[in-house]
Structure formats: C-alpha cells, structure tokens
Design a protein around this motif. Sequence first.
Motif, PDB file in Angstrom:
ATOM      1  N   LEU A  58       0.832  -1.202   0.000  1.00  0.00           N
ATOM      2  CA  LEU A  58       0.000   0.000   0.000  1.00  0.00           C
ATOM      3  C   LEU A  58       0.874   1.262   0.000  1.00  0.00           C
ATOM      4  CD1 LEU A  58      -2.833  -0.983   2.514  1.00  0.00           C
ATOM      5  CD2 LEU A  58      -3.093  -0.551   0.061  1.00  0.00           C
ATOM      6  N   GLY A  59       1.968   1.222   0.773  1.00  0.00           N
ATOM      7  CA  GLY A  59       2.871   2.369   0.806  1.00  0.00           C
ATOM      8  C   GLY A  59       3.484   2.656  -0.553  1.00  0.00           C
ATOM      9  N   GLU A  60       3.854   1.612  -1.289  1.00  0.00           N
ATOM     10  CA  GLU A  60       4.401   1.816  -2.625  1.00  0.00           C
ATOM     11  C   GLU A  60       3.362   2.444  -3.543  1.00  0.00           C
ATOM     12  OE1 GLU A  60       5.764  -2.106  -3.670  1.00  0.00           O
ATOM     13  OE2 GLU A  60       7.846  -1.547  -3.266  1.00  0.00           O
ATOM     14  N   ARG A  61       2.110   2.019  -3.396  1.00  0.00           N
ATOM     15  CA  ARG A  61       1.047   2.589  -4.222  1.00  0.00           C
ATOM     16  C   ARG A  61       0.846   4.074  -3.930  1.00  0.00           C
ATOM     17  NH1 ARG A  61      -4.647   0.118  -3.179  1.00  0.00           N
ATOM     18  NH2 ARG A  61      -5.297   2.163  -2.417  1.00  0.00           N
ATOM     19  N   LEU A  62       1.016   4.461  -2.672  1.00  0.00           N
ATOM     20  CA  LEU A  62       0.834   5.854  -2.262  1.00  0.00           C
ATOM     21  C   LEU A  62       2.105   6.686  -2.378  1.00  0.00           C
ATOM     22  CD1 LEU A  62      -1.303   5.200   0.944  1.00  0.00           C
ATOM     23  CD2 LEU A  62      -2.134   5.940  -1.286  1.00  0.00           C
ATOM     24  N   GLY A  63       3.224   6.053  -2.720  1.00  0.00           N
ATOM     25  CA  GLY A  63       4.488   6.782  -2.830  1.00  0.00           C
ATOM     26  C   GLY A  63       5.168   7.069  -1.513  1.00  0.00           C
ATOM     27  N   LEU A  64       4.846   6.308  -0.477  1.00  0.00           N
ATOM     28  CA  LEU A  64       5.414   6.589   0.848  1.00  0.00           C
ATOM     29  C   LEU A  64       6.923   6.326   0.934  1.00  0.00           C
ATOM     30  CD1 LEU A  64       2.588   5.211   3.175  1.00  0.00           C
ATOM     31  CD2 LEU A  64       2.876   7.509   2.234  1.00  0.00           C
ATOM     32  N   PRO A  65       7.474   5.241   0.326  1.00  0.00           N
ATOM     33  CA  PRO A  65       8.935   5.066   0.400  1.00  0.00           C
ATOM     34  C   PRO A  65       9.704   6.242  -0.185  1.00  0.00           C
ATOM     35  CG  PRO A  65       7.890   3.010  -0.266  1.00  0.00           C
ATOM     36  CD  PRO A  65       6.820   4.076  -0.284  1.00  0.00           C
ATOM     37  N   ASP A  66       9.195   6.830  -1.267  1.00  0.00           N
ATOM     38  CA  ASP A  66       9.868   8.003  -1.843  1.00  0.00           C
ATOM     39  C   ASP A  66       9.787   9.189  -0.888  1.00  0.00           C
ATOM     40  OD1 ASP A  66      10.440   6.561  -4.112  1.00  0.00           O
ATOM     41  OD2 ASP A  66       8.656   7.221  -5.192  1.00  0.00           O
ATOM     42  N   ASP A  67       8.635   9.377  -0.242  1.00  0.00           N
ATOM     43  CA  ASP A  67       8.509  10.456   0.750  1.00  0.00           C
ATOM     44  C   ASP A  67       9.506  10.269   1.886  1.00  0.00           C
ATOM     45  OD1 ASP A  67       6.480  11.752  -0.583  1.00  0.00           O
ATOM     46  OD2 ASP A  67       4.889  10.642   0.432  1.00  0.00           O
ATOM     47  N   LEU A  68       9.624   9.034   2.366  1.00  0.00           N
ATOM     48  CA  LEU A  68      10.548   8.753   3.462  1.00  0.00           C
ATOM     49  C   LEU A  68      11.986   9.001   3.042  1.00  0.00           C
ATOM     50  CD1 LEU A  68      11.086   7.670   6.296  1.00  0.00           C
ATOM     51  CD2 LEU A  68      11.040   5.350   5.358  1.00  0.00           C
ATOM     52  N   SER A  69      12.343   8.596   1.834  1.00  0.00           N
ATOM     53  CA  SER A  69      13.715   8.794   1.358  1.00  0.00           C
ATOM     54  C   SER A  69      14.048  10.279   1.242  1.00  0.00           C
ATOM     55  CB  SER A  69      13.892   8.095   0.004  1.00  0.00           C
ATOM     56  OG  SER A  69      15.190   8.316  -0.504  1.00  0.00           O
ATOM     57  N   ARG A  70      13.114  11.071   0.688  1.00  0.00           N
ATOM     58  CA  ARG A  70      13.367  12.515   0.564  1.00  0.00           C
ATOM     59  C   ARG A  70      13.483  13.170   1.931  1.00  0.00           C
ATOM     60  NH1 ARG A  70       9.665  12.064  -3.861  1.00  0.00           N
ATOM     61  NH2 ARG A  70       7.925  12.496  -2.468  1.00  0.00           N
ATOM     62  N   TRP A  71      12.636  12.757   2.875  1.00  0.00           N
ATOM     63  CA  TRP A  71      12.674  13.364   4.202  1.00  0.00           C
ATOM     64  C   TRP A  71      13.965  13.029   4.930  1.00  0.00           C
ATOM     65  CZ3 TRP A  71      11.503  10.866   9.168  1.00  0.00           C
ATOM     66  CH2 TRP A  71      11.475  11.785  10.216  1.00  0.00           C
ATOM     67  N   ARG A  72      14.424  11.772   4.812  1.00  0.00           N
ATOM     68  CA  ARG A  72      15.684  11.383   5.463  1.00  0.00           C
ATOM     69  C   ARG A  72      16.855  12.158   4.875  1.00  0.00           C
ATOM     70  NH1 ARG A  72      15.755   4.885   5.769  1.00  0.00           N
ATOM     71  NH2 ARG A  72      17.698   5.313   6.878  1.00  0.00           N
ATOM     72  N   SER A  73      16.858  12.384   3.566  1.00  0.00           N
ATOM     73  CA  SER A  73      17.920  13.180   2.953  1.00  0.00           C
ATOM     74  C   SER A  73      17.909  14.608   3.486  1.00  0.00           C
ATOM     75  CB  SER A  73      17.758  13.183   1.427  1.00  0.00           C
ATOM     76  OG  SER A  73      17.848  11.868   0.906  1.00  0.00           O
ATOM     77  N   THR A  74      16.709  15.158   3.670  1.00  0.00           N
ATOM     78  CA  THR A  74      16.607  16.507   4.220  1.00  0.00           C
ATOM     79  C   THR A  74      17.105  16.556   5.658  1.00  0.00           C
ATOM     80  OG1 THR A  74      14.675  16.898   2.810  1.00  0.00           O
ATOM     81  CG2 THR A  74      15.031  18.427   4.633  1.00  0.00           C
ATOM     82  N   ILE A  75      16.767  15.526   6.453  1.00  0.00           N
ATOM     83  CA  ILE A  75      17.242  15.472   7.834  1.00  0.00           C
ATOM     84  C   ILE A  75      18.764  15.434   7.877  1.00  0.00           C
ATOM     85  CG2 ILE A  75      17.344  14.000   9.883  1.00  0.00           C
ATOM     86  CD1 ILE A  75      14.820  15.609   9.709  1.00  0.00           C
ATOM     87  N   HIS A  76      19.379  14.708   6.964  1.00  0.00           N
ATOM     88  CA  HIS A  76      20.839  14.668   6.923  1.00  0.00           C
ATOM     89  C   HIS A  76      21.414  16.059   6.677  1.00  0.00           C
ATOM     90  CE1 HIS A  76      20.646  10.133   5.708  1.00  0.00           C
ATOM     91  NE2 HIS A  76      20.488  10.328   6.994  1.00  0.00           N
ATOM     92  N   LEU A  77      20.772  16.830   5.806  1.00  0.00           N
ATOM     93  CA  LEU A  77      21.242  18.198   5.557  1.00  0.00           C
ATOM     94  C   LEU A  77      21.064  19.070   6.792  1.00  0.00           C
ATOM     95  CD1 LEU A  77      19.840  18.805   1.944  1.00  0.00           C
ATOM     96  CD2 LEU A  77      22.187  18.262   2.608  1.00  0.00           C
ATOM     97  N   VAL A  78      19.945  18.900   7.492  1.00  0.00           N
ATOM     98  CA  VAL A  78      19.705  19.678   8.715  1.00  0.00           C
ATOM     99  C   VAL A  78      20.756  19.346   9.766  1.00  0.00           C
ATOM    100  CG1 VAL A  78      18.092  20.057  10.618  1.00  0.00           C
ATOM    101  CG2 VAL A  78      17.240  19.936   8.277  1.00  0.00           C
ATOM    102  N   VAL A  79      21.052  18.055   9.925  1.00  0.00           N
ATOM    103  CA  VAL A  79      22.051  17.648  10.910  1.00  0.00           C
ATOM    104  C   VAL A  79      23.428  18.172  10.526  1.00  0.00           C
ATOM    105  CG1 VAL A  79      23.251  15.653  11.888  1.00  0.00           C
ATOM    106  CG2 VAL A  79      20.765  15.616  11.649  1.00  0.00           C
ATOM    107  N   ALA A  80      23.767  18.145   9.240  1.00  0.00           N
ATOM    108  CA  ALA A  80      25.058  18.679   8.798  1.00  0.00           C
ATOM    109  C   ALA A  80      25.157  20.176   9.093  1.00  0.00           C
ATOM    110  CB  ALA A  80      25.247  18.418   7.305  1.00  0.00           C
ATOM    111  N   ALA A  81      24.056  20.911   8.860  1.00  0.00           N
ATOM    112  CA  ALA A  81      24.064  22.338   9.173  1.00  0.00           C
ATOM    113  C   ALA A  81      24.225  22.572  10.670  1.00  0.00           C
ATOM    114  CB  ALA A  81      22.770  22.986   8.662  1.00  0.00           C
ATOM    115  N   LEU A  82      23.577  21.733  11.476  1.00  0.00           N
ATOM    116  CA  LEU A  82      23.719  21.854  12.924  1.00  0.00           C
ATOM    117  C   LEU A  82      25.154  21.594  13.358  1.00  0.00           C
ATOM    118  CD1 LEU A  82      22.363  22.197  15.692  1.00  0.00           C
ATOM    119  CD2 LEU A  82      21.861  19.749  15.662  1.00  0.00           C
ATOM    120  N   ALA A  83      25.794  20.597  12.747  1.00  0.00           N
ATOM    121  CA  ALA A  83      27.195  20.291  13.079  1.00  0.00           C
ATOM    122  C   ALA A  83      28.107  21.471  12.753  1.00  0.00           C
ATOM    123  CB  ALA A  83      27.650  19.044  12.317  1.00  0.00           C
TER     124      ALA A  83
END
Length: 479
Positions: A58-83
């Motif tokens: 169901l998640g693949e049908r709704l595009g949830l794995p792609d949403d999760l991947s994009r959000w995790r990439s953004t979190i990595h950028l936020v953490v890098a900026a914090l560092a």
Amino acid sequence: MPASDPVTSRPPLPAAIIAGTVALIESAGPLEDQSELVRAHGAQATRSAQFMERAWLLGERLGLPDDLSRWRSTIHLVVAALAVLVALSALGMSRAVVGESRSINAIAALVTLLGLHFLTLGLWLLSVLWPGAMSGLSLGRLALWLGARMPGERSPHALTVVRATNRLLQERRLLPWAFGLISHTIWALAFVLILAVLAFGFSFHSYQLSWETTILSSEFFQRFVQIAGWLPSLIGFPVPDPVAVQHAGAQGLTALTGADVQRDWAWWLMGCVFTYGLLPRVGFALLSYLRWSAGVANMGQPDSGDPYVRGIFARLEALDPPLVTDEERRSTHPAHTLPPRGPGIPGTLAVIGFELPPELPWPLQSLPVGIEGTTVLELRLAGAAAERQNAIQALGQIRPWTLLLVCHGASSPDRGTARFLRETSHRVEKSRILLVEAEESNRLSNSASGLRRWSDWLKAEKLDAIELVAFPEVGQENA
C-alpha cells in the motif's frame, strides 16, 4: 507459501515507518486494498509478515517510500548544518579563551567551555529518564519539523510520514537515543576541536592563568580546583597545588615565574575539558548507538493487541484455505490459491466490457490500431461482485498477454474500477483502457476533458502504468 519475511528482506526501520504511516492514513478510513491483501497473503508465511507486506505494498502505491527517502535526505542536511553551527560555536569559545589577551581567568574559561555542554547534557538525561518532560523543548523534534517543511517536492502524505516516524520512536522509547546519538556525536567533535585549539595555543604562546573574585574566598577556589581536578588526575592530568591556587588569585602567575606552575594550570584546564566534556559525550554517543541499534533490530513485528492490527489479521485469516478434518466430507469449494504471476501467453488478448451502458452494442466490431492478438476471452460485466470475481478467476486460468478494459468515456471512474484494475493487472502482462461512447457506437470519446479526466484519475490512483488507447478519428481513418 514462501518463508520470506520483511524483517530480513527490507530494513526494519523503513518497513515499520511505512506500516505506521499506512495505519495513520487508514485511521481516517480504510484504503482499498484487496489486491495488496491477496498478494501479501501469498507472498509471506507468517501473519505478522503478511501484515507488514500489505502495508509496504500500500505504501508503494501511495508513494510513501519516496517520501521517506526525501525526508531522510533533508534530515541529513539539517544535521550537517547543525554540526557546522556547533563547530563554529566551539571555535568561538576556544578563541575567546586563548585569544589575543595573554591573561586567562582559568575558572571563567572552564565555565565558558563546559557551561552550555552541561545544560544540554542535563536536558538530554531528563528526556531519557522522564520522556514526557522534554517533549516540547526537544531540538530533535524541531529538526523533524524543519525537515518536513524544507522547500522541495512533497506529496500529500509527507507530513504523515513524519508523524508516523515520531510516534513510532516515541512508542519504542527510541526518540531520546536517536537525538542523543546525533547530539553527542556533534558535541564530541566540538570538544576535539576545542582541545586542539587549546593545545595549539598553550604550546606556542605564553599565557598567565589566574582567578578573580569580589565576594568569594580563596578557600573556595582552592577546593574548586582540587575537586574539579580529581577525576582528570586519575588519568594523568596534573592539578595545581593549593599554594599555586592561592598565589594565582592574589597576585596572578606573574609572581610565579616557574614554567611548571603555568604548565600545571594549562593541563588542569585541558584535563577538565577532556574529562567532563569529551569523555561523557563519547560515552553517551556509544550508549545511544547501542540502544538505537537494539531497538531498530526489534522492529518489524506489529502489536497483535492493537485493534487495527487484529482487524487486518482477521481479513488475512479469511484468505486461508479451509482446514479439512474429515477426508470423506472434504469441501467441494476449491481452496484459495494465488494465481500464477509469470507472463501470460504472448499474442493473446482478453477484452472485457466494464459497466457499459445497455444501449452500447457488444461485442466490439473492431479494435483500435495497435491492439493485436488472438482474443481468448470476451466478457461484459454489469458490475456485480460475483461477475467480477469470475472474470478475475478466468484471467488467472487463461493468462492472456494483454487485457483491454472497455469503459464508458462519459462516466466517471470510481473505486470499483480501480479495485478491478489492481486485481487484474497482476494476472496479465499489459493492461489497457479503451473509452467508448454509447452515442457513437464503439467510438472513442475524443473530448479532451474526458481523456484528461481518466488520465488524471489513473495518476491519482497510482495506475499510470495502464495505457489509454483510442480509435482513430474519422478524418484519420479516411486519410
């Protein structure tokens, strides 16, 4: 059934997040999942694995794995900026201690270097011991919020993925360890940088360390230096003796010309930063990593006591074949089996008229250009559930290469159409839709609005792999 399990075939954390997101979405109303339910039932051996597989499909049908991947990439950028920000702060604090002035207030320098560290460490410890206390002040929660709202491509379910992640980590009590791993690692790097700057400054410049006060006694500073230096002394750092502490406050180190006295004060300051700053951060970062890894490894098993999970389990159990206890009274109804998933027979075609108006003639007199093959199945469905199920079973037995679903172009597609397409698309190699108009007898509705409506609907239902085909227009036929 295969013995595969989502815990081994997919990373447990993304699988658990997708399952939690689907549960949040379905809290507003159940999704149409008959096809995913059947596929999950046939693909996994255990009930928990089937539950997770259904959620992932169901998640693949709704595009949830792609949403999760994009959000995790953004979190990595936020953490890098914090560092980067913490590193710049560390440089600022260390340069404030060993700057152009060659006189250093040792006690004030120690408070400057360790004060914010102790405050943030205390807040983190409070969040571990009392999770609800720091829910509103969590920097990690702020990072999640910023990561979800950073500019970029975002689907309607992006914020639901964030909510599901936050809820999952809170339920598993992993949120403090996740934030702790990030925070402690950044602070450890900051203290390495601070110690490097202090060591460089004390190695190549001459500083005079002292203490000053208006209302405190010299005995207070003597005890403070001795108590603060006790732990560093256990690993080899020197501690100034009480006489040196008293002279440093009364006259400064200008009266103490011995290089050994100044060296002891420098090593005392660096030893305190190393012992009370770097070591705790490294230790808590390691502890956070171990707790996080252990918690993530245990994910992937749904809570069987949750009413939502029990409801899905009951629907999966309904797909199990009946248990035969008396061979002589074996049921005459065939057990449920998953149709073969391999490709169909090349060059074969199934034509199904789906909920067509009564005035539209059937069967079709001709097919559009590009639709070729031997017709092995030709049905007209009025919409009854029994008719649809018989058609699905027939497709599974005959296994045509192409399915051509003939629909009324002026009608609006609904959930029943989407359900039928999902249940049949896994039994054929290609699925296509032909729109016809009752008034023009087997001719495509060439109106741009009709085609656009059906095309947009296929994209919204994640069925855009299904092709819309058309009859040529009259002018094209006569050309």
